[in-house]
Each structure stands twice: as C-alpha cells, then as structure tokens.
Enzyme design. Sequence first.
Site, PDB file in Angstrom:
ATOM      1  N   SER A 180       4.073   6.521   4.195  1.00 31.11           N
ATOM      2  CA  SER A 180       4.487   5.838   2.968  1.00 31.11           C
ATOM      3  C   SER A 180       4.620   4.331   3.223  1.00 31.11           C
ATOM      4  O   SER A 180       3.663   3.684   3.622  1.00 31.11           O
ATOM      5  CB  SER A 180       5.798   6.439   2.457  1.00 31.11           C
ATOM      6  N   ASP A 322       1.972  10.838  -0.943  1.00 33.15           N
ATOM      7  CA  ASP A 322       2.953  10.266  -0.006  1.00 33.15           C
ATOM      8  C   ASP A 322       3.094  11.097   1.274  1.00 33.15           C
ATOM      9  O   ASP A 322       3.478  12.269   1.236  1.00 33.15           O
ATOM     10  CB  ASP A 322       4.302  10.187  -0.718  1.00 33.15           C
TER      11      ASP A 322
END
Length: 548
Positions: A180, A322
């Site tokens: 991320s 993510d």
Amino acid sequence: MRKSRKLRQLEKAMDTSTSYEEWCEAAQQHDELSGEKRWREVDQSNQYDYAQIRLRLDRLRSLRSRHDYQGLLFALNEGIHGNMGGMGRSTLYRRAKFGTKRLIEQYIDEVDDALRFLADLKCKEISTQDKLDFFYRSNICFGRSALMLSGGGVLGFYHMGVVKTLLHQGILPPVISGSSAGSLVAGVVGCHSDTELERFFEPSSLLFEAEREASVFSRMFFGRNPQIDVRDLEKIIERLIPDMTFQEAYEKTGRQISITVAPAETHQRSRLLNAITSPNVYVRSAVMASCAVPGVFPPVMLMAQNVHGEKQPYLPTRKWVDGSIADDLPAKRLSRLYSTNHFIVSMVNPIATPFLNRDGKRGKLSSSLGGLGIGMGREVLNFYRSLAQKKNENWPRLNLVLNSIHSLMDQEYSGDINIVPSFGWFNPTKILSHLSEKELMELTDAGVRSTYPHVESIRICTKISRTMEEILQRFEYGDLRPTEAEYRRPRSSRRRPTATRSDRLALREHAVKVPQRKTSQSKAAAKKTVASTNSKVDDKKGGRTEAA
C-alpha cells in the site's frame, strides 16, 4: 530529584534532536547518568551466554595472533551465527539508549575483522577455493536483513523519514518490501540510485514534494467532485517512479524491492512482485495496484513488458487491490526468495500500531492477554467466515468483507526491530484525507526521529552480513576476483543475486585486465627465454674460443 530532572531533560533533548549526532550525545549522557553505561561494560547477564561469547572472542584473538589461519577459518565456520549464545535477543538492545553489551560489540567487531583478514589473506594454507566455499556458505547460514514498509495511507510519508535515516547512516538493507503506502516508498527507493535519493531527501526537495502531495490530496478529497479521481493517484506515482520494470530497477540500483498485491476476486492468493517472481512487470502498475484501497480506488490490472519492449496486460483476467489486506509484511516469502532472517519493520498501519510493544516494557500478563484476545477474535471470525462461504452465492459481498477482515487479523505485524511512531492511534479518517504540507513534513521528521534509537542496534545486528556481502561482491566483480582456472563456483552461490549493470561493467573491465596481465607475463617469459638462450650461446662461443 536533581538526577531524575536531568534524565527527563536528556530524554526531551533526544526527542527534539535535529540530527543523529545530537541524539547520540544526549543518549550517551543519559546512559552515563542512569547507570546503563556500567551495565554495558559488565559481561554478566542472564539474557545471553556471556561465558561462551567471551571464550569465542578470546579464541579468535588467539588464533590470529598465532597465525593459525586454518584454525581461524574453522572457528569462524563453526560459529558464524547471528544469535550465537543468545546475543541477538532484542531485549539486549533496548535497555541502554545507545548500543548494547560491550562484549557483544567487541565479538562482532572481531568476527568482522577476521572475515576481512581472511578475504585479503594470501597464503598457501588457504586456497581461493576454500575461501569461496566458506564465504558463500556462511552468507547463506548467517542470512540477510530486510526492511519491510507497512501500509497506512498518507502516513507513508513516515517511511520516507525512516529510509532517509538508514540511507544516511549507510545501513539501508538491499532487500525492501512495501505494501500500500509502503509500496510507493519502496518503488521510489528501488528505482533511484543513492545519489538521486540523496537529492530527493534534501529538505527543499521533500518540502516541494509535500506541497504537491498536499495539493493533490486536497483536490481528491475536498474538491468539487465528490468522487475520488484515480488519475490524481496515478500522477503521483508517475511523478515519483520512473517507467521501468522490476528487472530494470534492479539493474539500475541493485536493490531488491518487492511489492505485495491482493486479489480483487475470491479463490486467488496475494502475490509478491519483484525481479525474481515478475521481472517484466512495471513497478508503476504494481504500486498502483498495491495502493488501490477497496471501496476507494478501483482494482488495477498489472502491466508488463513483452519481448518487443511493448506494454501488455499481465494476467489480463485478474485485477488486484491493496497489498496490506493480504500480506502487509511478507517475511516468509522474502525469506524464501532472498535468504532473509532478520527483519526491520517500519509500521504505520493503524490496525497494528496500538498493539505493538514499542519499548519492550509491556508485562507478560498484558502480552498474554493481548495474544489470547487476538486468537479468540480470529476463531470467531473463522466461524462467521465459514457460514458466509456456504452462502457464497447469496452473500458475495459479506463473504468478500469477511475474507478481507480475516486476512488483516491473520497477519504478523512485527519484526526483529520495529520502528513505530510515537502516536499510538492515528485517526482512521485522516488516513485517506487531506494533510497539509506541514503535517506531511512532520510525518517525515517523526520517521527520522523514531529511527534514531534503532540505528545502533541495526548497525550492530547487520554488520557481519553487510561485510560478507561486500566481500562476496569483491570476489565476484572486484579486486579479489580469481581467474577461471583457480576455482569452481560453489553450489551455495546459486542463492546469490544476479549481476546488475554495474556488476557486468566491472566484469568486462576485469576481463580486459586479465588478458593484459597474461600477455605481459608471456612477454616477460619470452624475454627471459631469449636472454637465457643468448647467454648459453655466448657461453658456447666463449668456450670454443678458449679451447682454440
């Protein structure tokens, strides 16, 4: 009372120090005043086998002084271990503000000196082949260190400060992973040389980046359009990360970066993208996928470079989101790919930071209760997850949500050395919100200051592995590289990373020097042969003259 006041003043000086030198001075004064300096000087402790470490230290010194090189090689071979006698225990590096037991530091320095001594040693007792077998094998046995950067939205600017400090101190590991927000920082570090990073981390450059990021976040979250424009995130990534593949990035910097992405569909597993598993994937697309927070940004299709140098979809039927959802800190995968066994974690994930033991002072009871609570939470979640899976067709969204929550809870969020911000719980609503350039710069400074207390422990714990990497680099591409006839490449060398662009350049230079050396040697030998022949002829002529 005066002593406690002085200690608090020194602690405040450490917290507000503007350079590592200032922090070191305050930390050493604190250790001297608190008595921890005395603790460092005394060998005895029930936290490690001090008698064994002292015995081995004296033995290594004795072998070197007696010029017993075979004995020295054997002694190193049997004891090249990062946790010899328990000296790698984390509590040994948390008691004093600066450093650890002097005996441990002396032992590591002695091993480091002995390794360098053997690498440069030229004697008949230890051949080049013996040296290569030892260093390649020891490099695998001792292991390597990795830096893992967690997810955390805009808190990723904290990672910038961590990387900046490690780079300036010369202890930034070559193996780096990111998820991320951490993937963006890993991409920046992996695609830029040290010189470029030094310019990037200058205060004026960081302030300029913070101003641009703050402007983008302001448009994304507080603009007229309530929908988040994914193009803004793409522009940030395009500006910070060059358009290159993982293999091209490794060729340029020699850093082995890995980025985690999670599947957007069920029945798929997360992936760790790097120059080994996916060399042709573009770093930009991997970072974009790892930053695609579900429900905020759309899933991303990865892009790769084909044999013609053109962009094309990578796994075109799959999309990714993510990476921190599935594998925020991919320690097991890094260990399998890069022989890493020592992990430095920069953690800003708000799910994990409240539960991490920052200073090691948490009691056994609270630690046990925390572990029990997490375990019970996982079991309850597994129960509901199994119910949702049975109703997969009827409850697809619930099943996806439960899978995501389970993945978040079923992870390990700590390493051997944890660099955690001072704030225990960051407001979750701010993770994907607008922060001013001042707040972004404060995050970077917080990362810098949070790293200072760990610099010495990282330096000590990684010193031997860094030295062995340096020595093997010299054997493979530098001044210690032997000729092909002098050695055979050991089997253990297969775990070594492939050559980078600079490594291949060094090999070509070495290949040019070796023929020149051979040619000069052959010319000298030819001159010597001609000279000896002429002397024999002269002797014969002289003999005939005398006989006549």
